[in-house]
Enzyme design. Structure first.
Site, PDB file in Angstrom:
ATOM      1  N   ASP A  65       0.859  -1.237   0.069  1.00  0.00           N
ATOM      2  CA  ASP A  65       0.190   0.002   0.011  1.00  0.00           C
ATOM      3  C   ASP A  65       0.986   1.248  -0.001  1.00  0.00           C
ATOM      4  OD1 ASP A  65      -1.725   2.058   0.489  1.00  0.00           O
ATOM      5  OD2 ASP A  65      -2.692   1.216   2.182  1.00  0.00           O
ATOM      6  N   TYR A 164      -5.856  15.387  -9.336  1.00  0.00           N
ATOM      7  CA  TYR A 164      -4.891  14.702 -10.218  1.00  0.00           C
ATOM      8  C   TYR A 164      -3.999  15.605 -10.635  1.00  0.00           C
ATOM      9  CZ  TYR A 164      -3.419  11.176 -13.649  1.00  0.00           C
ATOM     10  OH  TYR A 164      -2.786  10.395 -14.419  1.00  0.00           O
ATOM     11  N   LYS A 168       0.200  15.826  -9.923  1.00  0.00           N
ATOM     12  CA  LYS A 168       1.033  15.586 -10.815  1.00  0.00           C
ATOM     13  C   LYS A 168       2.109  16.802 -11.080  1.00  0.00           C
ATOM     14  CE  LYS A 168      -0.208  11.414 -12.142  1.00  0.00           C
ATOM     15  NZ  LYS A 168       0.826  10.149 -11.763  1.00  0.00           N
ATOM     16  N   THR A 201      -4.700   3.120 -19.798  1.00  0.00           N
ATOM     17  CA  THR A 201      -4.908   2.698 -18.711  1.00  0.00           C
ATOM     18  C   THR A 201      -6.098   2.523 -18.020  1.00  0.00           C
ATOM     19  OG1 THR A 201      -4.621   4.697 -17.353  1.00  0.00           O
ATOM     20  CG2 THR A 201      -2.449   3.625 -18.281  1.00  0.00           C
TER      21      THR A 201
END
Length: 283
Positions: A65, A164, A168, A201
Site C-alpha cells: 500500500d 489529479y 502531478k 490505462t
C-alpha cells in the site's frame, strides 16, 4: 532537438541483466507494461501493488500500500534482504481523480467533510516517499542507481481534474528539485520524470470506452514503459522531463521549461542560485 526515438538497441538485454528494479503500481497499466518489459530484458523485477497481478510473470510480487510509509519501507527492506541492492525504481503507482471541490459532502452529524485526499496521497506523497527511500538505499551503492517518477501532461496546463493535476504538478516540481539536489550533493543517482498524455490505462473506470466515445485513440502502455526503461539505462539522462504523446517522445525540461523560466526571470541569478549561496554561508 527535443524529439527523440527509443530503439531496440537502446534497450539491449545486456543493460538490464543483473539489475534489480522496483516498480510500484505494477499490477496494471503502465506499471504492468514496465514490469513485463524489464522482466523480458533480464532484470530482476519486484512488482509492488495493493492488488495482485492479473497473471504470473517474470517478476516477484510484493503486496504494497504505497500510501502507507510502513508498507513502503517493508518493500525496500525485503528487496535489499533478498537481492542486496536496488538499481532502478519506478515511482509509478497512481489513481484517478477523487475530490469534488465544488460540492462538499456532509457526515452523519451534518458536518462538512474534507475533500477526498486519496489522489494526493497516492499520486504525490507516495511518489515522494518512494523516491526518498530509493535515494536512501542507492546512495550506499558505488554505482548509485536510477529513479523514474510518474508525472503527467496534466502538470503542464490547466486541467479540470484538479486533485489529479495538482498531484502531478507536485511530482514535476519534486523531480526537478531532486535532480538539482542530487547533483549538488554529488550522489551517483539519476532522477528523471515522465509526463505522458492519454494512455490506455484504467485511471478512469472504463477509460477505453470513454475515449472511443469521444473519438480519441490513447497511446499504448508499452510506449510509456519503453520510456521508463530507457531512462533507467541512459546514463546521460538526469533531470529530464519526457513528454510522451501519441507514441512520440520529447524532452521538455532542458529544451522548453528551463529556458522559459530564464526568459521570464531575465537577468540575474535564479532562485536556486541564491539558495546555493545561502547554503554556502553555513558550510
Amino acid at each position: 532537438m527535443t524529439d527523440f526515438q527509443i530503439t531496440d538497441s537502446d534497450l539491449s538485454r545486456s543493460k538490464f541483466e543483473g539489475k534489480v528494479a522496483i516498480i510500484t503500481g505494477g499490477s496494471s497499466g503502465i506499471g504492468l507494461a514496465t514490469v513485463s518489459l524489464l522482466g523480458s530484458l533480464g532484470a530482476t523485477v519486484i512488482s509492488a501493488d495493493i492488488n495482485p497481478p492479473p497473471t504470473p510473470g517474470l517478476f516477484v510480487f510484493v503486496q504494497t500500500d504505497v500510501s502507507q510509509w510502513t508498507s513502503l519501507t517493508a518493500l525496500f527492506k525485503s528487496t535489499i534482504a533478498a537481492h542486496g541492492r536496488i538499481d532502478f525504481v519506478f515511482a509509478n503507482a497512481g489513481i484517478g481523480p477523487r475530490a469534488n471541490y465544488l460540492a462538499l459532502e456532509t457526515d452523519a452529524l451534518g458536518e462538512l467533510v474534507e475533500p477526498n485526499t486519496a489522489t494526493l496521497d497516492v499520486n504525490l506523497n507516495s511518489v515522494i516517499n518512494t523516491a526518498t527511500l530509493a535515494v536512501h538505499y542507492m546512495k550506499t551503492q558505488k554505482e548509485g542507481g536510477s529513479i523514474v517518477l510518474m508525472g503527467s501532461s496534466t502538470s503542464l496546463h490547466p486541467v479540470r481534474a484538479i486533485d489529479y493535476s495538482t498531484a502531478k504538478s507536485g511530482v514535476l516540481g519534486f523531480g526537478r528539485g531532486l535532480s538539482v539536489l542530487l547533483q549538488a550533493s554529488s550522489l551517483p543517482i539519476r532522477v528523471n520524470s515522465l509526463a505522458p498524455s492519454w494512455t490506455a490505462t484504467q485511471v478512469l473506470p472504463g477509460l477505453d470506452d470513454l475515449l472511443k466515445a469521444v473519438d480519441y485513440d490513447a497511446q499504448s502502455t508499452d510506449v510509456v514503459a519503453r520510456a521508463a526503461a530507457y531512462l533507467f539505462v541512459d546514463g546521460k539522462r538526469h533531470g529530464d522531463v519526457v513528454f510522451v504523446c501519441e507514441g512520440k517522445y520529447k524532452e521538455i525540461e532542458k529544451a522548453i521549461l528551463a529556458p522559459a523560466y530564464g526568459k521570464v526571470k531575465g537577468e540575474g541569478p535564479s532562485d536556486d542560485d541564491v539558495l546555493a549561496r545561502i547554503f554556502a554561508l553555513a558550510g
